[in-house]
Write a protein that holds these residues in place. Structure first.
Motif, PDB file in Angstrom:
ATOM      1  N   GLN A 265       0.835  -1.201   0.000  1.00 27.47           N
ATOM      2  CA  GLN A 265       0.000   0.000   0.000  1.00 27.47           C
ATOM      3  C   GLN A 265       0.869   1.250   0.000  1.00 27.47           C
ATOM      4  O   GLN A 265       0.623   2.189  -0.750  1.00 27.47           O
ATOM      5  CB  GLN A 265      -0.909  -0.002   1.231  1.00 27.47           C
ATOM      6  CG  GLN A 265      -1.833   1.198   1.341  1.00 27.47           C
ATOM      7  CD  GLN A 265      -3.149   0.974   0.628  1.00 27.47           C
ATOM      8  OE1 GLN A 265      -3.212   0.256  -0.353  1.00 27.47           O
ATOM      9  NE2 GLN A 265      -4.207   1.585   1.115  1.00 27.47           N
ATOM     10  N   PRO A 329      -9.630   4.553   0.429  1.00 20.81           N
ATOM     11  CA  PRO A 329      -8.917   5.502  -0.434  1.00 20.81           C
ATOM     12  C   PRO A 329      -8.977   5.209  -1.929  1.00 20.81           C
ATOM     13  O   PRO A 329      -8.617   6.053  -2.733  1.00 20.81           O
ATOM     14  CB  PRO A 329      -7.473   5.384   0.070  1.00 20.81           C
ATOM     15  CG  PRO A 329      -7.370   3.970   0.549  1.00 20.81           C
ATOM     16  CD  PRO A 329      -8.717   3.625   1.122  1.00 20.81           C
ATOM     17  N   THR A 381      -3.570   8.046   3.582  1.00 20.78           N
ATOM     18  CA  THR A 381      -3.255   6.669   3.210  1.00 20.78           C
ATOM     19  C   THR A 381      -1.773   6.380   3.391  1.00 20.78           C
ATOM     20  O   THR A 381      -1.387   5.285   3.820  1.00 20.78           O
ATOM     21  CB  THR A 381      -3.680   6.395   1.755  1.00 20.78           C
ATOM     22  OG1 THR A 381      -5.056   6.728   1.600  1.00 20.78           O
ATOM     23  CG2 THR A 381      -3.485   4.932   1.408  1.00 20.78           C
ATOM     24  N   SER A 385      -0.266   3.497   6.394  1.00 17.70           N
ATOM     25  CA  SER A 385       0.417   2.280   5.976  1.00 17.70           C
ATOM     26  C   SER A 385       1.708   2.017   6.736  1.00 17.70           C
ATOM     27  O   SER A 385       2.417   1.060   6.429  1.00 17.70           O
ATOM     28  CB  SER A 385       0.702   2.338   4.465  1.00 17.70           C
ATOM     29  OG  SER A 385       1.528   3.438   4.166  1.00 17.70           O
ATOM     30  N   ARG A 458      -8.711  -0.801   0.400  1.00 19.95           N
ATOM     31  CA  ARG A 458      -9.158  -0.338   1.708  1.00 19.95           C
ATOM     32  C   ARG A 458      -8.647  -1.272   2.799  1.00 19.95           C
ATOM     33  O   ARG A 458      -8.643  -2.491   2.614  1.00 19.95           O
ATOM     34  CB  ARG A 458     -10.677  -0.284   1.756  1.00 19.95           C
ATOM     35  CG  ARG A 458     -11.200   0.222   3.102  1.00 19.95           C
ATOM     36  CD  ARG A 458     -12.687   0.415   3.073  1.00 19.95           C
ATOM     37  NE  ARG A 458     -13.141   0.954   4.349  1.00 19.95           N
ATOM     38  CZ  ARG A 458     -14.359   1.446   4.550  1.00 19.95           C
ATOM     39  NH1 ARG A 458     -15.221   1.456   3.560  1.00 19.95           N
ATOM     40  NH2 ARG A 458     -14.699   1.907   5.721  1.00 19.95           N
TER      41      ARG A 458
END
Length: 489
Positions: A265, A329, A381, A385, A458
């Motif tokens: 991600q 996202p 995001t 992560s 997601r």
């Protein structure tokens, strides 16, 4: 554990200080673009000098921002943030009194060093200070107000260029710093990662910055420099980049720990960042010049043209962050770049005697909606992560990706679109090149949307197992125990 709430007085002061500090750096990344034609005329500078006026700043910012994030994590994010604000203000003063293009370019490089210290620290302070339930909203507000700072730059730059002069574009940072520093020292809590030890990765920082510098030089000089020299410098830049990766892989305490990219991600969102911010860098570098040189507008008129993006960011960014938290996202990071691409294609209508209502306004409205959809979810995001302890590093990597993308775009677009060293003085020549540039920027945004759609996912409802946190499906920060439930989307 971070426990400051958004509604508290301290929470509001933290947001104010971090937004004000980061806005100084964001403002300078866009405000200077409006001043470029006047700087070129006053200092008798060619297109290459104007490119370096933008890129000297982006070069040191992108090359050192990883080190800035690591310094904050290790020695205190507030401390490094405040040092960066003071450094940035001092370099801005030097820019404001520069007697020629050479001094201005050198001062801009010094500005980038200050930006590398304050930019990752501002976001990391939010991530490390606010309660997990308020973190998404705080990041959304930070992104929104930061985006406003970048968007208002052209308007403010136009006002200053047509009024007291382009030098005040830089001198304005001094009073902003005088407000930011005492607020940060009084209200922002110190934070850091005390587990981090070891020596600084000076070799890694030097190799990264040198690789960017060599590639940038080759791109800028490719249109007019000796072919043999350009090719040699370009190859040296690529080789230095490879050496940077090898060094970071082998060092026990690297500036860029490559294991952070074990999160697919995190890697995917940074690839999207490269595409998106390459387009933004090219757009903001060229659009203000297009409106002045081709459409015949004043600097203030050119800056004012982009104000609708500011209004949209102000009104909708926090809601965009909240929406991304609910739906994930993937959709915002797909739709946002596509809207921005449509806005840039609409800029093809802007030519000689362009009408604001018929030609410019539709483009900036669509672009603004795309930025609203994109900026806050992208930032949230990235931070979601990684572990909160690596917030400064993650922010630094993402900012480095964004600035490096803009750096390469500003260096490469004139070459790819056939701009000569004096094209910005010729309306016809610049207009033709601008059209080709907008098509290329839209293509980069479309690629970013495709990457987001195919790679961003997601976070699952509960992600606490080691397999979920460390392999390809990692979508949330590896927080322990009940903290895993407080993840960002």
């Amino acid at each position: 554990m971070p426990d400051v709430r958004m509604a508290s007085p301290q929470g509001k002061w933290i947001l104010f200080a971090t937004v004000l500090g980061s806005s100084m750096a964001l403002l300078d990344s866009t405000v200077v673009n409006v001043a470029l034609p006047r700087i070129g005329r006053d200092l008798d500078a060619d297109l290459a000098a104007l490119q370096w006026t933008v890129n000297a700043y982006l070069l040191t910012l992108a090359g050192l921002i990883l080190l800035g994030g690591s310094l904050g994590d290790r020695y205190g994010r507030r401390k490094v943030f405040v040092i960066g604000v003071v450094w940035f203000a001092a370099a801005s003063l030097l820019c404001g009194i520069a007697p020629n293009a050479g001094v201005l370019i050198a001062a801009r490089a010094l500005q980038g060093i200050g930006g590398a210290l304050l930019t990752p620290g501002s976001l990391a302070l939010i991530q490390a200070s606010f309660h997990r339930d308020d973190r998404s909203r705080a990041v959304g507000l930070w992104s929104g107000f930061g985006g406003i700072g970048a968007a208002v730059g052209p308007f403010l730059g136009g006002y200053l260029v047509d009024g007291p002069g382009w030098r005040w574009v830089f001198l304005l940072n001094v009073p902003l710093a005088l407000v930011c520093v005492p607020v940060a020292l009084r209200h922002v809590p110190e934070s850091g990662d005390g587990r981090r030890h070891g020596r600084f990765d000076v070799l890694g920082a030097a190799l990264g910055a040198l690789a960017l510098a060599l590639v940038t030089y080759a791109l800028i000089e490719a249109g007019s420099g000796p072919l043999g020299v350009v090719v040699t410098v370009a190859l040296a830049g690529v080789a230095t980049g490879v050496a940077f990766v090898v060094v970071e892989h082998r060092r026990p305490d690297p500036m860029l720990p490559l294991d952070i990219f074990a999160s697919r991600q995190f890697t995917a969102v940074n690839l999207v960042t490269l595409c998106v911010y390459a387009a933004f860098g090219g757009f903001f570098f060229l659009s203000a010049v297009q409106l002045q040189v081709v459409a015949g507008w004043s600097a203030l008129g050119a800056g004012t043209a982009l104000l609708p993006t500011t209004v949209l960011m102000l009104l909708l960014s926090a809601r965009s962050g909240a929406l991304s938290e609910r739906i994930g996202p993937r959709i915002p990071l797909t739709v946002g770049p596509l809207l921005c691409a449509a806005g840039m294609l609409l800029m093809l209508r802007v030519g000689p005697d362009a009408s604001y209502v018929a030609d410019v306004l539709p483009a900036v409205l669509v672009l603004g909606l795309g930025m609203v959809s994109l900026v806050a979810p992208l930032t949230a995001t990235v931070l979601a992560s990684v572990d909160v302890a690596r917030a400064g590093l993650a922010s630094g990597i993402n900012n480095a990706a964004a600035r490096a993308a803009g750096l390469v775009a500003v260096a490469a677009l004139p070459l790819l679109t056939g701009m000569g060293q004096n094209s910005y003085r010729s309306p016809d020549a610049f207009n033709d090149a601008f059209g080709r540039a907008m098509v290329l920027c839209a293509a980069a945004l479309t690629l970013g949307a495709a990457l987001a759609f195919t790679t961003v996912r997601r976070p699952p409802p509960d992600c606490r197992t080691p397999e979920c946190r460390t392999h390809g499906n990692v979508l949330a920060p590896p927080l322990e125990g009940e903290r895993a439930k407080g993840r960002l989307s």
